[in-house]
Design an enzyme around this catalytic site. Structure first.
Site, PDB file in Angstrom:
ATOM      1  N   GLU A  27      43.201  22.818  11.915  1.00 40.44           N
ATOM      2  CA  GLU A  27      44.512  22.830  11.433  1.00 40.44           C
ATOM      3  C   GLU A  27      44.805  22.554   9.190  1.00 40.44           C
ATOM      4  O   GLU A  27      44.340  21.224   9.715  1.00 40.44           O
ATOM      5  CB  GLU A  27      45.354  21.796  11.646  1.00 40.44           C
ATOM      6  CG  GLU A  27      46.800  21.410  11.845  1.00 40.44           C
ATOM      7  CD  GLU A  27      47.593  20.302  12.441  1.00 40.44           C
ATOM      8  OE1 GLU A  27      46.899  20.100  13.306  1.00 40.44           O
ATOM      9  OE2 GLU A  27      48.852  20.859  11.991  1.00 40.44           O
ATOM     10  N   LYS A  62      44.868  26.876  13.232  1.00 34.98           N
ATOM     11  CA  LYS A  62      46.218  26.161  12.943  1.00 34.98           C
ATOM     12  C   LYS A  62      46.904  25.670  11.533  1.00 34.98           C
ATOM     13  O   LYS A  62      46.987  25.222  11.122  1.00 34.98           O
ATOM     14  CB  LYS A  62      46.744  24.984  14.158  1.00 34.98           C
ATOM     15  CG  LYS A  62      47.547  24.379  13.868  1.00 34.98           C
ATOM     16  CD  LYS A  62      48.347  23.439  15.012  1.00 34.98           C
ATOM     17  CE  LYS A  62      49.687  22.496  14.726  1.00 34.98           C
ATOM     18  NZ  LYS A  62      49.279  21.855  16.647  1.00 34.98           N
TER      19      LYS A  62
END
Ligand code: 13P
Length: 337
Positions: A178, A220
């Protein structure tokens, strides 16, 4: 099962048409902020009550393939008296765990931050796996200004993400990678595109350097949007800007991109994801891994009262269902009513 077979089966379970991930891994200060907004004092028992309610929503597994948990939740027994990971598995949902230790200022790079948590991570991953976690998350954070993020921040955070991902895969845990480019500020959508391109390319340079298997990670990222102090862009503009960047920098070997919501309203996050999925086939499956955009209505409905169970679960199921539709390009705003 071999490590490779574990990674393959987890990635298949997480990436399914019409499903996405629920990020319920808020640290204590963050969940305290969310509870305060609905007038609830943040105690361990209230955190358990709320999360047990949400995770036991009947039918949640139809739209949610995985839930990211905070360390405390992974070890708790739900109100149904089974462990939280077992409750999720019973719903057909894969339990995951946030493993980073949060961010601090990056020394010699004013305004930039670096994520901590690599020391001892191999031992922690072993424990989390024994507790039932099959995937993990590590979040790097980048602020946009005219000069930020600096080259140091881009390189150092990419290196951390790659070392984390390599450690996860070595023990059969699927890593969610992420790199969150923050929405805070008054930057244009073009500046957001520029920063996302630099940040994500560097992340993939580092992943390759550390020989991370791209076929068993999930990316992400943020969507490419203007800063929140700027006029909003339409879902079509967000979709075009985001896909343009990702086609340049995300290898086709990556099976799935699960966006964070990053401060978008629940409706915006759903519409923007839907617009991307109306652009025809992409090399990767485009879905959601939302925290706030999935949970805000459920938290308002709950308001700290167990008697609001059915409203809480209905609100949760509704956002999960609408985002499930958006992940297939099948959402229309009239589905909100
Ligand atoms: P938001 O969707 O609220 O941005 O949260 C997603 C997340 O997991 C941030 O790390």
């Amino acid at each position: 099962m071999s490590i490779q077979a574990e990674l393959n089966s987890t990635i298949q379970a997480l990436i399914q048409p019409g499903k996405g991930i629920l990020a319920a891994d808020e640290s204590h200060p963050t969940i305290a902020k969310r509870f305060k907004a609905v007038g609830v004092e943040c105690t361990e028992s209230k955190r358990l009550e709320y999360r047990s309610l949400v995770f036991s929503t009947p039918g949640l597994g139809e739209f949610i393939s995985g839930v990211i948990l905070f360390e405390e939740t992974l070890g708790q027994n739900s109100l149904e008296r089974v462990t939280i990971p077992a409750l999720l598995e019973n719903q057909g949902i894969v339990p995951g765990i946030k493993v980073d230790k949060g961010k601090k200022p990056l020394v010699n790079a004013p305004g930039d931050e670096i994520t901590y948590g690599l020391d001892g991570l191999d031992d922690r991953l072993e424990i989390y796996k024994n507790q039932g976690a099959r995937f993990a998350k590590w979040r790097a954070v980048y602020t946009i200004s005219e000069t930020l993020p600096s080259r140091q921040a881009v390189e150092a955070n990419a290196e951390m993400l790659a070392r984390y991902a390599a450690l996860c895969q070595a023990i059969g845990i699927v890593p969610i990678v992420e790199p969150e480019v923050l929405i805070d500020g008054d930057h244009t959508i073009e500046r957001s595109a520029e920063v996302n391109e630099v940040v994500i390319s560097e992340v993939f340079n580092a992943l390759r350097r550390h020989r991370v298997q791209l076929e068993t990670i999930i990316l992400k990222p943020s969507m490419v949007t203007p800063g929140k102090e700027c006029a909003k862009a339409s879902p079509e503009e967000v979709a075009e800007a985001t896909l343009k960047v990702f086609r340049k920098v995300v290898p086709a070997a990556v099976p799935g991109i699960s966006f964070l919501s990053g401060g978008q309203t629940p409706e915006e996050a759903t519409s923007n994801l839907n617009a991307m999925n109306c652009h025809g086939p992409q090399p990767w499956y485009l879905s959601f891994s939302y925290g706030r955009a999935l949970q805000e209505p459920a938290q308002i409905a709950w308001a700290g009262d167990l008697n609001n169970k059915s409203y809480t679960q209905a609100a949760m199921l509704k956002r999960a269902r609408l985002n499930g539709a958006a992940s297939q390009g099948l959402y229309t705003p009239d589905m909100e009513t």
